[in-house]
Design a protein around this motif. Structure first.
Motif: not given
Length: 184
Positions: A65-69, A71-73, A76-80, A83-85
Motif C-alpha cells: 500500500l505504501g507503493e500504491v499511495f 504519490w500522496v503527499s 485529508e485537509y490538503g496539508d503536506p 513523511r509516508v510510512t
C-alpha cells in the motif's frame, strides 16, 4: 452489471469508458474536489460501475500500500505530509471478508464443482473449493480443471488460504501439494 452484454460489447464498453477512467485517475491527483464531483456527476450509474471495474483492474491487489499511495503527499485537509510510512499491508489485506448480501456460499455447488460438475461459483465459493480440493489431496491442475481456473490462479488462492488459516490458528497440511494423496 455487464452480464447481458456479449464479450465484444463488454470490450467496446471498456474501450469507450477507458478515457473517462483515466481522466478520473488524473483528476484525483490534479483537480479540485469540485472538478472531480462534476466529472462523476457527468457519468450515469452504469458508467460509474464500469469505470470502477476498470480502475480496480489497474491496481495490483498484492502490491504494498505504501507503493500504491506513494504519490500522496498531503493529508485529508490538503496539508503536506511530513513523511509516508512504509506499509507491509496490501489492498488484498484490506478487503472486507464479509460476504455481500445475496452472495453466500453454496456448499452443495462447491462439492459438485469439485466432483467435476461445471457450475458457476462466486469468489467465496471458488476460494473454498480450492482450499477443500487441495486439502483433500487434489493437485493444482485437477483443481484448476474442475473449477475452470488457471493453474497459477489456483496456486495463488491456495497461498492466500494458507496465510489466512495460519493467521486464524487453523491447521495447514505440511506436505507439498501432490504428496498428500500419495501419503494415503
Amino acid at each position: 452489471m455487464t452480464n447481458r452484454l456479449s464479450a465484444e460489447q463488454r470490450g467496446d464498453l471498456v474501450q469507450a469508458l477507458l478515457p473517462e477512467a483515466a481522466g478520473l485517475v488524473t483528476a484525483v491527483r490534479e483537480e479540485s474536489q469540485e472538478e472531480i464531483t462534476a466529472r462523476l456527476r457527468g457519468m450515469s450509474h452504469y458508467e460509474l460501475e464500469v469505470a470502477a471495474v476498470i480502475l480496480a483492474a489497474m491496481v495490483d491487489p498484492d502490491r504494498d500500500l505504501g507503493e500504491v499511495f506513494a504519490w500522496v503527499s498531503f493529508d485529508e485537509y490538503g496539508d503536506p505530509l511530513s513523511r509516508v510510512t512504509p506499509s507491509k499491508r496490501t489492498a488484498r489485506d484490506l478487503q472486507s471478508t464479509a460476504v455481500p448480501r445475496g452472495l453466500g456460499v453454496d456448499e452443495v455447488a462447491v462439492e459438485r464443482a469439485l466432483a467435476g460438475d461445471r457450475l458457476p461459483l462466486n469468489q467465496w465459493e471458488r476460494s473454498l473449493a480450492v482450499d477443500r480440493g487441495i486439502r483433500r489431496g487434489m493437485d493444482y491442475d485437477l483443481v484448476a480443471e474442475r473449477l475452470g481456473m488457471e493453474r497459477e490462479a489456483v496456486k495463488r488462492s491456495w497461498e492466500r488460504s494458507k496465510r489466512k488459516a495460519r493467521a486464524e490458528g487453523r491447521y495447514v497440511p505440511k506436505q507439498q501439494v501432490g504428496e498428500i494423496a500419495a501419503a494415503a
